[in-house]
Each structure stands twice: as structure tokens, then as C-alpha cells.
Design an enzyme around this catalytic site. Structure first.
Site, short mmCIF file in Angstrom:
data_model
loop_
_atom_site.label_atom_id
_atom_site.label_comp_id
_atom_site.label_asym_id
_atom_site.label_seq_id
_atom_site.Cartn_x
_atom_site.Cartn_y
_atom_site.Cartn_z
N HIS A 251 37.23 48.17 44.19
CA HIS A 251 37.77 47.29 45.22
C HIS A 251 39.23 47.05 44.89
O HIS A 251 39.57 46.75 43.76
CB HIS A 251 36.99 45.97 45.25
CG HIS A 251 37.25 45.16 46.48
ND1 HIS A 251 38.43 44.50 46.67
CD2 HIS A 251 36.51 44.91 47.57
CE1 HIS A 251 38.38 43.87 47.84
NE2 HIS A 251 37.23 44.12 48.40
N ARG A 271 43.42 40.46 54.15
CA ARG A 271 44.44 41.36 54.68
C ARG A 271 44.27 41.53 56.19
O ARG A 271 45.25 41.60 56.91
CB ARG A 271 44.38 42.70 53.95
CG ARG A 271 45.01 42.59 52.56
CD ARG A 271 44.85 43.86 51.75
NE ARG A 271 43.50 43.99 51.22
CZ ARG A 271 42.77 45.07 51.30
NH1 ARG A 271 43.23 46.14 51.92
NH2 ARG A 271 41.56 45.10 50.78
#
Lengths: 651, 350
Positions: A251, A271
Site C-alpha cells: 500500500h 487522495r
């Protein structure tokens, strides 16, 4: 060694694992009328699924009506760099919406759109807003919903029979150490109760593996202690095969500071909602890392990227939303180039992009988590993030429609993270929650059907049980043996340092040598303190699973001489179309050593490959395949998708 | 690097045990669970402790740290003084299995006794329509990570084994409230059920559960009090209930509530109630089949008061308890520290 006193149970279907896939499988097996056992390594409802934050991807088209299964299929294949088992990706994209809607009938409460439908959010790699979500605790909602559905089925059984456990029973804090066979057929599972250390034997003609991943073999990981590759190892020992074990997802944004939260993930929706990545010089560096294949979809200026959040139809996406392996690699490069923070990460900032109120509203548990765990206020300061071992794409090789394990074994099924193929070389965010629902259901359904097809029940042999008992007790017979915690740390160091996010031939060869040494040491592992809830003993037993799965990963990583998705070779930095044709398949040979072989990747059906444009395919396929593609008649790309936005419209 | 700190950890099993002393290295930024893991790796490989996510999301590592019910992974070492001894004990309300691991099956039994979501008949999957404003109330309760700290701290069952049979505990009151507030749940008797079968009447709103909740769910204010106070209205007024099902909350008149004002401290949101109930005066409570009454507000001058016990210290001497709980009988409490559950000291709501 007497086996007479071992607790015995008879079931039709035994589901090993009580995360999303396991619970969904169990529901389906029970609905098919089968007596079903659920084996949970932890307490019921604590499975690692609770950690999934972003959402469950399903092309319901609630937010953008242009979305449909074909677009979702295409995104999944792109994300997996075309190494996915196309049939699994197809089934997944087609069935995910039904599986999500079904959860509402179990009582799930997703966030809503204005017109009262399930809200869907943007996520890395998904063309349209597609992730059904509940704030940033979607995994918890999913596990709790399935858990409560099982309770409600037990209540139905109670009303009918007076016994909650009549048709579906949860064995909590129980670990399976061995699958037992009758010839090539599954006959049962052997394990122990953590609480008492007593053994348990479940006789059943069908076993579903839903044990999750392998992350505990790595130093920095978001995975819980349970993720020791149990299902992978059980499958191997039963004669099944593992596929694509070299592909591990790191990740991109796990916390790297402070130490108490090292490895904890910062969801990608940070994000998706406007968070940006900066290096220690303050530069928004992702613009430098857009690979050619993605140039068309991603903005090349900060201005265009910032416009996208409000006007996605007329602007290209910010590069922070690239698939997660691209982001992970970009962060790794920045840190290696000396532009990282002191703790070895980069800065992820939402604080300067949104008002504090919006942040706490959109990312409540994220805010809460960092405030409480690390005293970091994400509305005021950026987070320090870096790559963290998160998910294994590889796993048990399965027949796509039925989830039945390949290899020599019959009666074994696998769903969720423990199965392989669906995600190819890289998984898109949000596709795991939908994966475990879609294939969990299929596993339950097909395991139930398999038991119906049998004319006689496979039998467990006493000698197999005896040897399972001996293996399980062995560490306790060696109180002076090696400390299991030390062994685990050494294994984590080997895997983290030598088979981590960036790999080299020399290091991989070295890793394999060290794994052999560790194998000898693990054979001498000891435990003190008796059988009652003894974590040292439990770890000692888990170690051999971790080791064998690590060996598969290292061997496959050494074999695959290219970089693709979750596998990056510094000595072979390019993607190679020839390697796209090859799956690496691991099995155990007679002596218990890992055997690796190459198998061809199944060829996509014409109507599926036509969903892509030639220009895109040419970046992935060999020339021979492109020639075959050209021979197919009919429209391709967006033109092959009803309702998709055409080129001219987008301008 | 790290400094040595002093820890005291309870070790033992159902047969008994004792606090053991350890000196362990502690580094900057660590939490109590990190220290337990270091103990396992270096000194006591067989120290039993549950944990999973180490991120405050699974609710496995519940324990009592210096006497306070906490999650080990959410308790930063920096919250203690440099020279403070940290004492770690298992949850007290549940039987010990080994060391810090307790038998929490009580909770799973209660979960089974709580009626599940009843899907609305005739609504196909995919056709569920709900407004965000309506799902948010239930969503608050679905944040629950089932750490069972609220169950552990609740004085109705803490040190009162005899109450366990009749009392489901805060975790399952919020489950009942969640379903009661679910816009599409087909059952209409969640409140009555909570009163008559889950033992909600035993709760006297001391808010200890709210205080220990790591998810900061307002268990008392947003679940238990509304469930207690509105039970009368809903029981007698099907129109109110129907209106609530048909209209969104923001479409209802006024604040949409039809219940007595709450006079308890810190009550927020729906539990605040309207200043006056408009449609009727006080009414007597329902008499159950066995001739007894549920715990109600009957002893108070006003309908829907804050607690069946007013501002009294809980528990009352048994002779003064004005209701008959389901068997077994409520025992006399030794006036120890756990009796100290007054509503004072809780901060004022808005």
C-alpha cells in the site's frame, strides 16, 4: 497417541476463516441447506476485513450512470496489468452490484446519494465513482452486516429447532492446522481451540478456505497477526496449487511515523478527496511518475488536476489517483533519492486542501485514529506515509466459476484474499470487498453443490489424525527450542529486506538460501507454558505456514524476470509482453519442497478483449496477440460499451 | 533509545492468579499493546492477550489499564508520567481464561437474543431508498467495534453476575436503538423489546458506558435515553410511528419529536425532546402479564424523567427499589468504589 478423546463434529461444509469471504460463503452454504461450520481464528467479527476503509467497488451507476460492468471489468484488467484471470474479473464486475444490494437486505447502512441510493466514491484506478462506502469504515460495516446476518439465520434455526447452532455454528478462536484427505478428496479439518488448547476434528466433505493473506511475514505490514498464510499452506499440503505468489501489494500510504502506528494504512480516499503527496522539498512529485500507458487519463499540470475534483468530465485526473503500485513506487523512488522525511516517508497533505470540518466529516475514523493513536491532527498537519505490505494478489489457483481449488485435491474451495488470479498483478482499491462477496457466495454455492454430487462421504483415517496431533504438540515437547518470536522476526527481516517492494536477483537468491536455513530452525522451534491460550505455541505452529508461503513468493519473484504490478525487479524494470502470457504456479512435491512451473494465462474471449482499444492493448500484448485482435470484427474500446462517453463528447 | 519502565501485569487463569512485576523497555510513540508484545517476545512468550488490527478498529485488545477499561492499542505510553507504574489487568466483568484473555461469550449470547434486522416486505434488493439524514442516526451506532468495554464497565453486571441473565448491556441497547432508528426496519417493537426482554430498565443512565467508548458513541444520550423516553409515545400512538416511517426527519413538524422533555444533564439531539408533549397528559405504565410493571418513570412526578431512580445513588438498598426486575433478585451492593456512579462530573451538552 490416542485420538479417542478428540472432540469430533460432522458438517457438510467447513469454512475456514470468518472474514468477509468466509462469512458470505457460510451464509450461502447454509441457505443451500447444508450444515455449516465457520472456523474463526479470532473472536467472531474481528477479522481483518474490518480494516478495509475505502469501500466496495460495484458498477451500480448510482453516481455516474455511464458506469457498467464492462467499464469495471476494463479497469480491473488494467489495474492487474492484463494478468488477471479474465473470467474471474468478468464475474466479479457483473455480480458485484447484486452482492452489495443484497447486503442492504441484511441491514447494511451505506452512505446515500441525494436521491436515496447507495452513494459511490472515486478511487484510484476506477474510471467512475464506484465504491459503495460508509464513511471510512466500510469493512467494519461489511463484517458486522454479515455477522448479523449469520446471527439472524441462527435465530431462524433456533425458532425451528430450539438450537441456535443447529445448521450454522461459529467456532471462535479456533485454528486449523491440517486438512485431512481420503485419497484426493477432502475429508475433514483438524485444529485446536486457542482457549483450551484442546484439539478438534471436523469431518466434512467440503472445505472452503477464506483465510486471507500472508502479510505477517513482512516487517512493515498493515496485516494482523492472523495473516500467516494458513490457507495457502493448507492448500499446498492438500495437493492444491498457488498462483502468482510473487505479486504482493504494498500500500503506497501506510504511516511511517510515529512508531506505534507504523504500518497502519491511510486510506486512498484521502487522495480521492483531494489529498496530495509532497516530498521533503515541498514538491508535488507524482506528476513526474505518470507511466506512458496512463498519460491520456492523468493531468500533467497542477491546475488541471485541481479542476478535476469539481469537473471530472472535462479534466484529467490528478496523478495522486494512479493505481497504488505506481504511487508506491514513486514514493519509494523519492525516499531513495533522499527527498523523503527523516522516518523514510513522504508527506500526504489534506490539511491545506480542505476546511477542517470537511476533513472530519469525510474521513471521521481516519481523523479519530491519528488524533488518538499518534496525536497527529490531520486537519492541521500532513501525515508521514510510505509503502506497507498490504495484500497478496497471489493465492490458491481456482476454477473461476466454482472457486474449486486446482491441483490434485477435490472438495476444496477458496475465496477472498487467499485465492489468486482475480486481481492479476495488482488489485484496485475497493475490488477486494466486492471480490470477497462475489466469490464468497460462489464458494458457498459450489461447495454445497459438490457435497450433493458425492455418493459417499469421504472418511478421515485415524493415522492422519495421529500425525496431526504429533505435529501440533511438537513445539511443546521442545521447551528449550528456538524462540518463535525471534524466528518470526528473522523471517520478517528476510522477506522485508530481500523480497520487499523492489527486488534483485542476488537478493532473491540470498533470500531463498536464508529461508532454507530458517526451515531447519523452525523445525526446532519450542514453546513453554502449556496448551491453554498460549500465543508462543500458536506462533510456533503458524511459522511453518509462513515459511512455506514465503518460499513460494521468493521463488516466483526470482523466476519472473520483469516488473509488473506488485512485482518490481530492479534488474528487469520493464513490463514484458511475453511474461504476460505466463502464470507461475507453485505446488509441493513429494518431499515437501516447493515446485514451481510456468502455465499459460487463459486467453480473453473476443467480446471482452474488444472492450479495449488497440492502442492500449499494444502496450501489453505480444505482436502475435495484436494480430489476432485485429482479426476480430466489430467495434472496440468505448464504442463497444453501450452508454460510454465517446471521444468527441469528452472534448 | 528506550527507557526501562515498570509494569505490573495480572497473570493466571480461572483457578486464580496474581499481579507480576516486569521492567520493560519503552520507546517514544509506543502504546501499551507494543509493550505487551515486547514482553511476549523477550520475557513471557506465553503471556495471553487478544489483539488483531492494532489500530483501534477491531476491538480485540480490551483490558484494564490502571483500573480503567481501555484498548491496549489506543493507550499511548506518553499519557503516563515518566515514572508511573502501569498496571494491566483483564476485563473484570467476564470470567478469566488466561492472563489478559477473558471469556466474552456473554456478549455473543446477548447478540443472539437481540432480534435481527427485519427487511421490509416487498422491497427488492437494489430498491432500498433512504436519506442520508435518516441513516446517520443508526450509523452512529454501527460504528461500534464490539470491544465490550461498555459491557465491562456497566455496573449492572460488573461484580453482579446475578444480573447477567436479565441484562443485555449497552452494546445491545445501541443495537436495538440502531434498528429502531433504521428507516426501513420492519419491526415496530424495538423499544418495548428492549424494556421487557433486554433489561434496559436496569440501566440508570450513569453514562459510564459512554465514557469508556473508544468510538465515542453517545450510548446513553443518543440510544438509551431515546429508547427509554419514547417507549410510551410509540406504544400508544401509531400515527407518530407511521409519520416517522413515511416522512424524513427534516420534514416532520418542529423537531419532529413527540416526547417529554429530558431533564438529565448533557442530553443532546433527539433525546432532548420537545418542551411539552402536546397530545396527552401523564399515563400509567403498562402492567405485564405477570402482574408486575417494567421499570418506568412511574415513581417520578413527570413523565419521561431522566432515570427511574432520580438523582439517587445506585444501587438502592433492595427494600427501596420500586420495581420488580425479572429474576434473579437484585442484590445489596457493598458500598465500594463501583457504587460511585453519579451523574455528576459529566460535561454539559450543548
Amino acid at each position: 497417541m490416542t485420538t479417542a478423546r478428540i472432540e469430533r463434529h460432522h458438517y457438510d461444509v467447513v469454512v475456514i476463516g470468518a472474514g468477509g469471504a468466509g462469512l458470505r460463503a457460510a451464509i450461502e452454504a447454509r441457505l443451500a441447506g447444508k450444515r455449516t461450520a465457520i472456523i474463526s481464528k479470532s473472536l467472531f467479527g474481528k477479522a481483518h476485513t474490518v480494516m478495509a476503509e475505502g469501500g466496495a467497488a460495484a458498477a451500480m451507476g448510482n453516481v455516474n450512470s455511464r458506469d457498467n460492468w464492462m467499464v469495471h471489468f476494463r479497469d480491473t484488467m488494467r489495474g492487474g496489468k492484463f494478468l488477471n484471470n479474465f473470467r474471474m474479473a468478468e464475474l466479479h464486475a457483473k455480480e458485484a452490484p447484486e452482492r452489495i444490494w443484497e447486503l442492504e437486505t441484511y441491514g447494511a447502512l451505506f452512505d446515500r446519494t441525494k436521491d436515496g441510493k447507495i452513494s459511490q466514491r472515486n478511487f484510484g484506478g476506477h474510471e467512475y465513482p464506484r465504491l459503495a462506502h460508509v464513511g471510512d469504515r466500510t469493512g467494519l460495516e461489511l463484517i458486522r452486516t454479515l455477522q448479523q446476518k449469520i446471527v439472524s439465520l441462527q435465530q431462524e434455526d433456533f425458532a425451528e429447532t430450539g438450537n441456535y447452532d443447529a445448521r450454522i455454528r461459529v467456532f471462535s478462536e479456533t485454528t486449523i492446522t491440517e486438512l485431512l484427505l481420503d485419497g484426493n478428496r477432502v475429508a475433514g479439518a483438524f485444529g485446536y481451540y486457542r482457549e483450551s488448547g484442546e484439539f478438534i476434528l471436523l469431518e466434512a466433505p467440503a472445505v472452503i478456505l477464506a483465510t486471507g493473506g500472508v502479510g505477517r511475514s513482512y516487517k512493515v505490514t498493515s496485516n494482523s497477526w492472523e495473516y500467516t498464510g494458513d490457507g495457502h499452506a493448507l492448500a499446498l499440503r492438500a495437493g492444491a496449487t498457488l498462483i502468482n505468489m510473487e505479486f504482493l501489494q504494498f500500500h503506497p500510504t501506510g504511516m511511517v511515523w510515529p512508531p506505534s502506528v507504523k504500518g497502519i494504512l491511510v486510506t486512498e480516499s484521502v487522495r480521492g478527496d483531494g489529498g496530495v503527496l509532497r516530498n521533503s522539498e515541498g514538491k508535488r512529485f507524482m506528476f513526474d511518475y505518470v507511466p506512458d500507458v496512463f498519460r491520456k487519463q492523468y493531468a500533467d499540470t497542477e491546475e488541471e488536476a485541481d479542476r478535476w475534483y469539481n469537473d471530472p468530465d472535462n479534466n484529467r485526473r490528478p496523478p495522486e489517483l494512479l493505481p497504488r503500485d505506481e504511487v508506491a513506487r514513486a514514493i519509494n523512488s523519492e525516499v531513495k533519492a533522499g527527498r523523503g522525511t527523516k522516518a523514510g516517508g513522504v508527506l500526504l497533505d489534506v490539511s491545506t486542501r480542505m476546511p477542517a470540518e470537511t476533513i472530519t466529516k469525510r474521513l471521521p475514523s481516519m481523523y479519530h485514529q491519528f488524533k488518538e493513536l499518534a496525536d497527529v491532527d490531520i486537519t492541521k498537519e500532513p501525515m508521514e506515509v510510505g509503502p506497507t505490505c498490504h495484500y497478496v494478489m497471489g493465492g490458491v489457483e481456482v476454477e473461476p466459476d466454482s472457486t474449486a481449488a486446482m491441483g490434485t485435491v477435490e472438495g476444496l474451495f477458496a475465496a477472498g484474499e487467499v485465492s489468486g488470479g482475480m486481481h492479476g498483478s495488482n488489485r484496485l482499491g475497493g475490488n477486494s470487498l466486492s471480490d470477497l462477496l462475489v466469490f464468497g457466495k460462489r464458494a458457498g454455492e459450489h461447495a454445497a453443490a459438490y457435497t450433493d454430487s458425492l455418493t459417499k462421504r469421504p472418511k478421515v483415517t485415524t493415522s492422519d489424525v495421529e500425525s496431526a496431533v504429533l505435529t501440533a504438540l511438537a513445539p511443546l515437547e521442545r521447551p528449550g527450542g528456538e524462540n518463535p518470536y525471534t524466528l518470526q522476526q528473522d523471517l520478517q527481516a528476510v522477506m522485508g529486506d530481500l523480497v520487499g517492494i523492489i527486488r534483485r536477483e542476488g537478493e532473491l537468491t540470498d533470500a531463498l538460501k536464508r529461508l532454507q536455513q530458517l526451515k531447519l530452525r523452525v523445525a526446532q522451534v519450542g514453546a513453554i507454558g502449556g496448551r491453554r491460550y498460549n500465543p508462543g505455541w500458536h506462533l510456533a505452529l503458524d511459522l511453518r505456514n509462513m515459511l512455506i508461503v514465503s518460499e513460494c513468493t521468493a521463488k516466483a519473484a526470482l523466476e519472473r524476470e520483469e516488473s509488473r504490478g506488485g512485482h518490481t525487479r530492479e534488474d528487469f524494470p520493464q513490463m514484458n509482453p511475453q511474461w504476460r502470457l505466463i502464470n507461475l504456479v507453485c505446488s509441493l512435491d513429494g518431499s515437501g519442497d516447493v515446485h514451481l512451473e510456468r502455465k499459460p494465462v487463459p486467453r480473453m474471449r473476443d467480446e471482452l478483449i474488444q472492450l479495449f482499444e488497440r492502442s492500449e492493448l499494444s502496450k501489453y500484448l505480444t505482436e502475435g496477440e495484436i494480430t489476432q485482435f485485429d482479426a476480430i470484427e466489430g467495434p472496440t474500446g468505448d464504442a463497444a460499451i453501450p452508454g460510454a462517453k465517446s471521444k468527441t463528447e469528452a472534448k | 533509545m528506550g527507557t526501562k519502565r515498570h509494569f505490573r501485569v495480572w497473570r493466571g487463569d480461572s483457578a486464580g492468579g496474581d499481579i507480576e512485576d516486569f521492567d520493560v523497555e519503552v520507546n517514544e510513540g509506543e502504546v501499551v499493546l507494543d509493550i505487551i508484545h515486547r514482553l511476549q517476545a523477550t520475557q513471557t512468550p506465553d503471556l495471553a492477550c487478544r489483539w488483531n488490527c492494532k489500530a483501534g478498529k477491531c476491538g480485540s485488545c480490551s483490558m484494564e489499564i490502571n483500573g480503567k477499561p481501555r484498548l491496549g492499542c489506543m493507550t499511548r505510553m506518553s499519557t503516563f508520567e515518566e515514572d508511573e507504574t502501569v498496571t494491566i489487568t483483564p476485563l473484570r466483568t467476564f470470567p478469566v481464561i488466561r492472563d489478559l484473555v477473558t471469556d466474552v461469550s456473554f456478549n455473543y449470547d446477548k447478540a443472539r437474543e437481540t432480534p435481527a434486522f427485519a427487511p421490509p416486505p416487498g422491497v427488492a434488493p437494489g430498491d432500498y431508498r433512504m436519506q442520508q439524514v435518516d441513516v446517520e442516526r443508526s450509523q452512529e451506532f454501527r460504528k461500534c467495534i464490539e470491544c465490550f468495554l461498555c459491557q465491562n464497565t456497566c455496573h449492572v453486571v460488573r461484580d453482579h453476575e446475578e444480573n447477567k441473565a436479565a441484562f443485555s448491556g449497552p452494546r445491545y441497547f445501541i443495537r436495538a436503538a440502531e434498528l429502531d432508528m433504521h428507516p426501513l426496519d420492519d419491526r415496530t417493537d424495538r423499544k418495548e423489546y428492549a424494556q421487557s426482554h433486554q433489561g434496559m430498565g436496569l440501566c440508570n443512565i450513569t453514562k459510564c458506558c459512554t465514557e469508556v467508548c473508544p468510538e465515542h458513541i453517545k450510548i446513553t444520550d443518543n440510544a438509551i435515553i431515546p429508547m427509554k423516553e419514547r417507549v410510551v409515545d410509540r406504544r400508544y400512538d401509531p400515527l407518530v410511528w407511521l409519520g416517522r416511517k413515511i416522512f424524513r426527519r427534516d420534514q416532520l413538524d418542529g423537531d419532529g419529536e413527540n416526547m417529554a422533555p429530558s431533564s438529565s444533564v448533557g442530553v443532546t439531539d433527539v433525546a432532548k425532546g420537545a418542551p411539552f408533549t402536546t397530545n396527552r397528559g401523564p399515563e400509567g405504565p403498562e402492567v405485564r402479564e405477570d402482574g408486575r410493571m417494567d421499570v418506568t418513570e412511574v415513581t417520578l412526578p413527570t413523565q419521561g424523567g431522566p432515570s427511574p431512580f432520580g438523582d439517587q445513588q445506585f444501587p438502592l438498598p433492595s427494600g427501596r427499589v420500586a420495581y420488580q426486575p425479572p429474576a434473579p433478585q437484585y442484590g445489596v451492593h457493598d458500598d465500594g468504589q463501583d457504587g460511585d456512579h453519579g451523574t455528576d462530573g459529566h460535561h454539559q451538552g450543548h
